[in-house]
Design a protein around this motif. Sequence first.
Motif, PDB file in Angstrom:
ATOM      1  N   PRO A  52      -0.602  -6.025   2.080  1.00 46.78           N
ATOM      2  CA  PRO A  52      -0.742  -5.166   3.253  1.00 46.78           C
ATOM      3  C   PRO A  52      -0.422  -3.710   2.962  1.00 46.78           C
ATOM      4  CG  PRO A  52       1.164  -6.612   3.490  1.00 46.78           C
ATOM      5  CD  PRO A  52       0.377  -7.094   2.318  1.00 46.78           C
ATOM      6  N   ALA A  53       0.579  -3.456   2.103  1.00 47.10           N
ATOM      7  CA  ALA A  53       0.929  -2.065   1.785  1.00 47.10           C
ATOM      8  C   ALA A  53      -0.234  -1.357   1.099  1.00 47.10           C
ATOM      9  CB  ALA A  53       2.170  -2.026   0.898  1.00 47.10           C
ATOM     10  N   MET A  54      -0.873  -2.043   0.166  1.00 45.70           N
ATOM     11  CA  MET A  54      -2.016  -1.451  -0.528  1.00 45.70           C
ATOM     12  C   MET A  54      -3.197  -1.227   0.427  1.00 45.70           C
ATOM     13  SD  MET A  54      -4.033  -2.850  -3.892  1.00 45.70           S
ATOM     14  CE  MET A  54      -2.569  -2.733  -4.892  1.00 45.70           C
ATOM     15  N   LEU A  55      -3.435  -2.206   1.279  1.00 43.11           N
ATOM     16  CA  LEU A  55      -4.555  -2.116   2.208  1.00 43.11           C
ATOM     17  C   LEU A  55      -4.355  -1.009   3.238  1.00 43.11           C
ATOM     18  CD1 LEU A  55      -5.056  -5.939   2.730  1.00 43.11           C
ATOM     19  CD2 LEU A  55      -6.692  -4.410   1.636  1.00 43.11           C
ATOM     20  N   TYR A  59       2.002  -0.155  -9.638  1.00 44.96           N
ATOM     21  CA  TYR A  59       3.330  -0.133 -10.271  1.00 44.96           C
ATOM     22  C   TYR A  59       4.412   0.003  -9.196  1.00 44.96           C
ATOM     23  CZ  TYR A  59       6.784   0.986 -13.954  1.00 44.96           C
ATOM     24  OH  TYR A  59       7.857   0.974 -14.807  1.00 44.96           O
ATOM     25  N   ASN A  60       4.222   0.952  -8.278  1.00 48.26           N
ATOM     26  CA  ASN A  60       5.182   1.144  -7.195  1.00 48.26           C
ATOM     27  C   ASN A  60       5.406  -0.127  -6.400  1.00 48.26           C
ATOM     28  OD1 ASN A  60       6.302   3.952  -6.469  1.00 48.26           O
ATOM     29  ND2 ASN A  60       4.234   4.436  -7.124  1.00 48.26           N
ATOM     30  N   LEU A  61       4.316  -0.749  -5.989  1.00 50.49           N
ATOM     31  CA  LEU A  61       4.422  -1.908  -5.109  1.00 50.49           C
ATOM     32  C   LEU A  61       4.900  -3.153  -5.857  1.00 50.49           C
ATOM     33  CD1 LEU A  61       1.252  -1.280  -2.907  1.00 50.49           C
ATOM     34  CD2 LEU A  61       3.643  -0.770  -2.384  1.00 50.49           C
ATOM     35  N   CYS A  62       4.707  -3.194  -7.178  1.00 54.54           N
ATOM     36  CA  CYS A  62       5.301  -4.274  -7.986  1.00 54.54           C
ATOM     37  C   CYS A  62       6.820  -4.194  -7.937  1.00 54.54           C
ATOM     38  CB  CYS A  62       4.822  -4.184  -9.435  1.00 54.54           C
ATOM     39  SG  CYS A  62       3.197  -4.906  -9.732  1.00 54.54           S
ATOM     40  N   MET A  63       7.355  -2.976  -7.982  1.00 59.56           N
ATOM     41  CA  MET A  63       8.799  -2.812  -7.847  1.00 59.56           C
ATOM     42  C   MET A  63       9.238  -3.180  -6.432  1.00 59.56           C
ATOM     43  SD  MET A  63       9.563   0.732  -9.958  1.00 59.56           S
ATOM     44  CE  MET A  63      11.314   0.662  -9.584  1.00 59.56           C
ATOM     45  N   GLY A  64       8.394  -2.889  -5.453  1.00 58.19           N
ATOM     46  CA  GLY A  64       8.737  -3.128  -4.060  1.00 58.19           C
ATOM     47  C   GLY A  64       8.924  -4.589  -3.705  1.00 58.19           C
ATOM     48  N   ILE A  65       8.171  -5.478  -4.356  1.00 55.11           N
ATOM     49  CA  ILE A  65       8.270  -6.896  -3.985  1.00 55.11           C
ATOM     50  C   ILE A  65       9.543  -7.558  -4.518  1.00 55.11           C
ATOM     51  CG2 ILE A  65       5.770  -7.180  -3.793  1.00 55.11           C
ATOM     52  CD1 ILE A  65       5.797  -8.640  -6.453  1.00 55.11           C
ATOM     53  N   VAL A  66      10.349  -6.764  -5.243  1.00 54.14           N
ATOM     54  CA  VAL A  66      11.632  -7.283  -5.727  1.00 54.14           C
ATOM     55  C   VAL A  66      12.796  -6.745  -4.892  1.00 54.14           C
ATOM     56  CG1 VAL A  66      13.109  -7.509  -7.781  1.00 54.14           C
ATOM     57  CG2 VAL A  66      10.641  -7.376  -8.044  1.00 54.14           C
ATOM     58  N   LEU A  84      -6.379 -10.492   5.813  1.00 52.84           N
ATOM     59  CA  LEU A  84      -5.699  -9.207   5.726  1.00 52.84           C
ATOM     60  C   LEU A  84      -6.691  -8.081   5.427  1.00 52.84           C
ATOM     61  CD1 LEU A  84      -2.340  -9.701   3.761  1.00 52.84           C
ATOM     62  CD2 LEU A  84      -2.635  -8.426   5.879  1.00 52.84           C
ATOM     63  N   ILE A  85      -7.592  -8.335   4.476  1.00 52.52           N
ATOM     64  CA  ILE A  85      -8.579  -7.329   4.096  1.00 52.52           C
ATOM     65  C   ILE A  85      -9.495  -7.007   5.280  1.00 52.52           C
ATOM     66  CG2 ILE A  85     -10.616  -6.920   2.650  1.00 52.52           C
ATOM     67  CD1 ILE A  85      -9.176  -8.512   0.442  1.00 52.52           C
ATOM     68  N   ALA A  86      -9.926  -8.044   5.998  1.00 53.39           N
ATOM     69  CA  ALA A  86     -10.809  -7.829   7.144  1.00 53.39           C
ATOM     70  C   ALA A  86     -10.123  -6.976   8.210  1.00 53.39           C
ATOM     71  CB  ALA A  86     -11.230  -9.172   7.728  1.00 53.39           C
ATOM     72  N   CYS A  87      -8.870  -7.303   8.530  1.00 50.76           N
ATOM     73  CA  CYS A  87      -8.141  -6.556   9.569  1.00 50.76           C
ATOM     74  C   CYS A  87      -7.816  -5.137   9.103  1.00 50.76           C
ATOM     75  CB  CYS A  87      -6.858  -7.286   9.941  1.00 50.76           C
ATOM     76  SG  CYS A  87      -7.137  -8.866  10.772  1.00 50.76           S
ATOM     77  N   SER A  88      -7.468  -4.998   7.825  1.00 46.89           N
ATOM     78  CA  SER A  88      -7.157  -3.656   7.323  1.00 46.89           C
ATOM     79  C   SER A  88      -8.420  -2.806   7.255  1.00 46.89           C
ATOM     80  CB  SER A  88      -6.524  -3.739   5.936  1.00 46.89           C
ATOM     81  OG  SER A  88      -7.467  -4.137   4.960  1.00 46.89           O
ATOM     82  N   GLY A  89      -9.576  -3.467   7.057  1.00 47.42           N
ATOM     83  CA  GLY A  89     -10.841  -2.730   7.071  1.00 47.42           C
ATOM     84  C   GLY A  89     -11.088  -2.065   8.410  1.00 47.42           C
ATOM     85  N   LEU A  90     -10.757  -2.779   9.482  1.00 49.57           N
ATOM     86  CA  LEU A  90     -10.887  -2.209  10.823  1.00 49.57           C
ATOM     87  C   LEU A  90      -9.929  -1.029  10.989  1.00 49.57           C
ATOM     88  CD1 LEU A  90     -11.894  -2.256  13.761  1.00 49.57           C
ATOM     89  CD2 LEU A  90     -10.136  -3.977  14.244  1.00 49.57           C
ATOM     90  N   MET A  91      -8.687  -1.190  10.555  1.00 51.29           N
ATOM     91  CA  MET A  91      -7.708  -0.107  10.672  1.00 51.29           C
ATOM     92  C   MET A  91      -8.127   1.099   9.825  1.00 51.29           C
ATOM     93  SD  MET A  91      -3.614  -0.271   9.933  1.00 51.29           S
ATOM     94  CE  MET A  91      -2.542   1.126  10.288  1.00 51.29           C
TER      95      MET A  91
END
Length: 433
Positions: free
Chosen positions: A340-343, A369-376, A287-294
Motif C-alpha cells: 500500500p505504501a508503494m501504491l 529499499y526504504n520500504l524494506c526497512m519499514g516492514i521491520v 490493492l492495486i485496483a483501489c490504489s489505481g482509483l486513488m
Amino acid sequence: MTFSMVVLFGAFFTFLILGTSISAGLALAGIFTLSLQIDFGSLSSTIGEQIFGGLDHFGFLALPFFVLAGAIMNQCGIAHRLIDFAMLIGRRIPGSLWQTNVLANMLFGCLSGSGIAAATAIGNIIAPIARENKYDMPMTTAVNAASAPTGMLIPPTGAFIVYSLITGGSASIVALFLAGYFPGIVMGLAVMVVAYVYARRRGYASDKSPFRLAEVAGVLWRAIPSLGLVVLVIGGIVGGAFTATEGAGVAVLYSLVLAICYRKLTLEKLIRVGMETIYASGVILFLIACSGLMSWSMTFASIPDQIGEILTSISSNKYVILLMINVALLIVGTFMDMSPAMLIFTPILFPVVTDLGVDPVHFGVIIVYNLCMGIVTPPVGTVLFISASITGEKITRVIPPLLPIFTVQFIGLLVVTYLPAFSLALPRLFGVM
C-alpha cells in the motif's frame, strides 16, 4: 487543489484510524476526492472504469505467477538446502550462525519474493540451533528480521514489477531487476557487519574445521538446482529470451519440476500452495485496483503537482529533496506495509523526482529499499513480529540490537540515494537502459 489534497489524505487516514481495510480506505478516499471534481451522474461510471482499468495490464499477470513459484519453493524443502549452502559460505566468520541466517535470507528471499516467508522459513530452522549453541536470542531475532527483506530487493521480486507498472513502464522491469542486486547485497552486508562486531565482542568462535571436498561438492549439488531458478529467470529476461511475465511462468514450471523431483509436493501441499497463491494475489491485485482509483483522482485534482511545489519551495536542491523523501518514506514504513505504501506514494513522488532529473530506475530502488526497512519497524513491522514470535523474545528486548543494524542500513540507503551509479551500473553494463 489544496482542499482536494486535504480531503484525500484526511479521508484516507480517518478510515485507517477507524480500522477500515487499506484497500477500502484507498478507494473511498479516491471517491470523495473525485466527487469534488466531477458531477454525480458521471461519478459511478468513472469509479468502475478506473478500478477495472487499473488492472488492465498484461504485466500484472507476472505477480500471481511469481507468488505461485515462491509458494511452491517454500513447500518443497528449499530452505534447508540453502541454509547448508549459506553455512558453507559463512562458517569461518565469527557469529557464523548469524552470518548463515543473513545469507540464507538473501538466497531464500529472492526465491520466495517475500520477506515474511524468508523470516518464517529460515528463522524456524536457525532459532533452535542458536538457542542450543547459547547465542544471544534478542540479537538472533534482530538479525533474522533485518535480513529477511533483502530478498525483496534481489530479483526476481514483485515489488519492482508493481513499481514499473505504476510508473507506466517508465522504468523497465529488466533494468529494475538488475539495479536491485547491489543495494540488496548492501542491505544484507549491513546486518553481517553488525553481527560480526557483536560476535567478536561476545567472544563467539567461528568454525575452523577444514573444508572437505566431498562435503563442499554435496552441499553445492543440493543447492545448485534451487539457485538455478534465479539464473534461468533473470538470465532469460536480460537475454531477451522471454519477457518478465513469461519469466514468471517459467519460474512456476521450474519450481514445479523441482518439487516433483524432490518428491516434496503432495496433493495436500499442492492445494495449500494454490490457496496461498489465490489469497496473496487477490489481496495484492485488489490493492492495486483501489490504489489505481486513488492515483487517478490525485492526478485529476493535480495533487502531485501541488506536493511537488511544496517540496521545491522548501528547497530546490535535488539532494535535499531526496533526503526529505527518504525520511518521509522511513516514517511511512513504520505504520504501513510495503504494497500500500508503494501504491500510494509512488504516483505522488515520481513526478517530483523525475522533474529533478532522478532516473526512474534509480528512484525505484530508493523507494523499495526504504520500504524494506519499514516492514521491520514497529508498530506495523510484520517481519519483526514474526521473527520475535519464532524466538519467543519480547519486542522491547529486540529493539536495542536492531538499532545499530538500522543505522548501518541507513548509511547504505544514503549510498544508494546519492550514488546513482551504484544501482545503475549493472543495467548500463547489460545495455537495458
